[in-house]
Scaffold this motif. Sequence first.
Motif, PDB file in Angstrom:
ATOM      1  N   SER A  75      25.925  53.686  39.567  1.00 18.15           N
ATOM      2  CA  SER A  75      25.943  53.898  41.044  1.00 18.15           C
ATOM      3  C   SER A  75      27.319  53.613  41.772  1.00 18.15           C
ATOM      4  O   SER A  75      27.860  52.612  41.728  1.00 18.15           O
ATOM      5  CB  SER A  75      24.702  53.099  41.676  1.00 18.15           C
ATOM      6  OG  SER A  75      24.747  53.366  43.200  1.00 18.15           O
ATOM      7  N   HIS A  76      27.991  54.534  42.377  1.00 15.93           N
ATOM      8  CA  HIS A  76      28.889  54.399  43.098  1.00 15.93           C
ATOM      9  C   HIS A  76      29.447  55.349  44.464  1.00 15.93           C
ATOM     10  O   HIS A  76      28.657  56.325  44.303  1.00 15.93           O
ATOM     11  CB  HIS A  76      30.299  54.433  42.147  1.00 15.93           C
ATOM     12  CG  HIS A  76      30.448  55.641  41.216  1.00 15.93           C
ATOM     13  ND1 HIS A  76      29.652  56.228  40.676  1.00 15.93           N
ATOM     14  CD2 HIS A  76      31.458  56.785  41.847  1.00 15.93           C
ATOM     15  CE1 HIS A  76      30.263  57.497  40.465  1.00 15.93           C
ATOM     16  NE2 HIS A  76      31.074  57.827  40.728  1.00 15.93           N
ATOM     17  N   GLU A  77      30.192  54.798  45.275  1.00 17.33           N
ATOM     18  CA  GLU A  77      30.544  55.812  46.306  1.00 17.33           C
ATOM     19  C   GLU A  77      31.816  56.520  46.059  1.00 17.33           C
ATOM     20  O   GLU A  77      31.978  57.438  46.682  1.00 17.33           O
ATOM     21  CB  GLU A  77      30.660  55.018  47.564  1.00 17.33           C
ATOM     22  CG  GLU A  77      29.202  54.357  48.128  1.00 17.33           C
ATOM     23  CD  GLU A  77      29.434  53.415  49.194  1.00 17.33           C
ATOM     24  OE1 GLU A  77      30.092  53.774  50.212  1.00 17.33           O
ATOM     25  OE2 GLU A  77      28.681  52.280  49.130  1.00 17.33           O
ATOM     26  N   LYS A  78      32.759  55.941  45.480  1.00 18.08           N
ATOM     27  CA  LYS A  78      34.019  56.304  45.123  1.00 18.08           C
ATOM     28  C   LYS A  78      34.430  55.972  43.669  1.00 18.08           C
ATOM     29  O   LYS A  78      33.756  54.825  43.205  1.00 18.08           O
ATOM     30  CB  LYS A  78      35.085  56.009  46.135  1.00 18.08           C
ATOM     31  CG  LYS A  78      35.036  56.548  47.650  1.00 18.08           C
ATOM     32  CD  LYS A  78      36.181  56.123  48.424  1.00 18.08           C
ATOM     33  CE  LYS A  78      35.911  56.907  49.816  1.00 18.08           C
ATOM     34  NZ  LYS A  78      37.212  56.284  50.676  1.00 18.08           N
ATOM     35  N   SER A  79      35.296  56.586  43.002  1.00 14.65           N
ATOM     36  CA  SER A  79      35.964  56.124  41.931  1.00 14.65           C
ATOM     37  C   SER A  79      37.452  55.911  42.031  1.00 14.65           C
ATOM     38  O   SER A  79      38.195  56.591  42.801  1.00 14.65           O
ATOM     39  CB  SER A  79      35.536  56.673  40.629  1.00 14.65           C
ATOM     40  OG  SER A  79      35.939  58.180  40.733  1.00 14.65           O
ATOM     41  N   TYR A 106      34.607  51.778  39.486  1.00 15.89           N
ATOM     42  CA  TYR A 106      33.427  52.465  40.248  1.00 15.89           C
ATOM     43  C   TYR A 106      33.466  51.321  41.853  1.00 15.89           C
ATOM     44  O   TYR A 106      33.119  50.507  41.831  1.00 15.89           O
ATOM     45  CB  TYR A 106      32.270  52.495  39.513  1.00 15.89           C
ATOM     46  CG  TYR A 106      32.238  53.517  38.417  1.00 15.89           C
ATOM     47  CD1 TYR A 106      32.138  54.792  38.687  1.00 15.89           C
ATOM     48  CD2 TYR A 106      32.220  53.139  37.066  1.00 15.89           C
ATOM     49  CE1 TYR A 106      32.277  55.767  37.628  1.00 15.89           C
ATOM     50  CE2 TYR A 106      32.169  54.117  35.977  1.00 15.89           C
ATOM     51  CZ  TYR A 106      32.363  55.083  36.321  1.00 15.89           C
ATOM     52  OH  TYR A 106      32.358  56.112  35.429  1.00 15.89           O
ATOM     53  N   THR A 108      32.007  50.601  45.290  1.00 17.18           N
ATOM     54  CA  THR A 108      30.909  50.601  46.591  1.00 17.18           C
ATOM     55  C   THR A 108      31.537  49.703  47.712  1.00 17.18           C
ATOM     56  O   THR A 108      32.413  48.949  47.743  1.00 17.18           O
ATOM     57  CB  THR A 108      29.652  49.797  46.039  1.00 17.18           C
ATOM     58  OG1 THR A 108      29.719  48.781  45.629  1.00 17.18           O
ATOM     59  CG2 THR A 108      29.176  50.861  44.913  1.00 17.18           C
ATOM     60  N   TYR A 109      30.643  49.784  48.895  1.00 18.25           N
ATOM     61  CA  TYR A 109      31.016  49.141  50.120  1.00 18.25           C
ATOM     62  C   TYR A 109      29.831  48.384  50.450  1.00 18.25           C
ATOM     63  O   TYR A 109      28.709  49.044  50.533  1.00 18.25           O
ATOM     64  CB  TYR A 109      31.688  50.003  51.141  1.00 18.25           C
ATOM     65  CG  TYR A 109      33.067  50.785  50.794  1.00 18.25           C
ATOM     66  CD1 TYR A 109      34.116  50.073  51.058  1.00 18.25           C
ATOM     67  CD2 TYR A 109      32.720  51.941  49.992  1.00 18.25           C
ATOM     68  CE1 TYR A 109      35.366  50.793  50.708  1.00 18.25           C
ATOM     69  CE2 TYR A 109      34.146  52.620  49.758  1.00 18.25           C
ATOM     70  CZ  TYR A 109      35.336  52.113  50.069  1.00 18.25           C
ATOM     71  OH  TYR A 109      36.419  52.758  49.818  1.00 18.25           O
ATOM     72  N   ASP A 110      30.337  47.210  50.842  1.00 18.93           N
ATOM     73  CA  ASP A 110      29.009  46.567  51.282  1.00 18.93           C
ATOM     74  C   ASP A 110      28.831  46.479  52.825  1.00 18.93           C
ATOM     75  O   ASP A 110      29.572  47.588  53.516  1.00 18.93           O
ATOM     76  CB  ASP A 110      29.192  44.739  51.154  1.00 18.93           C
ATOM     77  CG  ASP A 110      30.197  44.408  52.123  1.00 18.93           C
ATOM     78  OD1 ASP A 110      30.840  44.866  52.974  1.00 18.93           O
ATOM     79  OD2 ASP A 110      30.455  43.012  51.765  1.00 18.93           O
ATOM     80  N   ASP A 118      32.039  47.222  41.280  1.00 16.33           N
ATOM     81  CA  ASP A 118      30.788  46.789  40.663  1.00 16.33           C
ATOM     82  C   ASP A 118      30.900  46.905  39.333  1.00 16.33           C
ATOM     83  O   ASP A 118      30.202  46.281  38.319  1.00 16.33           O
ATOM     84  CB  ASP A 118      29.641  47.564  41.094  1.00 16.33           C
ATOM     85  CG  ASP A 118      29.231  47.269  42.740  1.00 16.33           C
ATOM     86  OD1 ASP A 118      29.754  45.636  42.863  1.00 16.33           O
ATOM     87  OD2 ASP A 118      28.913  47.751  43.459  1.00 16.33           O
TER      88      ASP A 118
END
Length: 126
Positions: A75-79, A106, A108-110, A118
Motif C-alpha cells: 500500500s502506497h501513495e507514491k514511490s 514506497y 505514504t503521508y500521515d 513504509d
Amino acid sequence: MNLLDVPEQGMVYAIYTDEVKYEKYNRSDLNEKEILRENLLELHLFDEEVEYRYVKMRERQKEDRFILISDETVSHEKSYSEKIYTLKPGQEKPDKNSGFVEVISYITYDENDLMRIDNYRLKEVK
C-alpha cells in the motif's frame, strides 16, 4: 520457503553473519539448504517486478517471515526510485563497468502530511 514464489531468475542479495552475497541466480539452480543457512540474517531474491524477502526476527517468540513485495502488494501513495552503484569484491569505487541496483521506496503521508517510507523493494537493473 517456497521456491515457486521466487522470481524465475534475477539477483540474490543475502546477508549472513560471516559474509554477504550479491549475484545473479536462476530458480532451478537455487539450493534452499545453502541459502537458508543457520547464520542467515536477511535474504532478498528479486527481478525487475517483484522481490521475495526473508527477514530473521530478533525476538524469539516471533516467526521469521517471508514476504512477497511488488507495486501491487504494498500500500502506497507514491514511490521513489533511486539507482545505486554495485561494486565487485575488492573494488573500492565505481567505474564504467560497475553495475546498478534500483531501490524503490514506497511513500505514504500521515494526517499531518508528513511523508513516511513504509516499505521498499530492490529492483534488478539490466
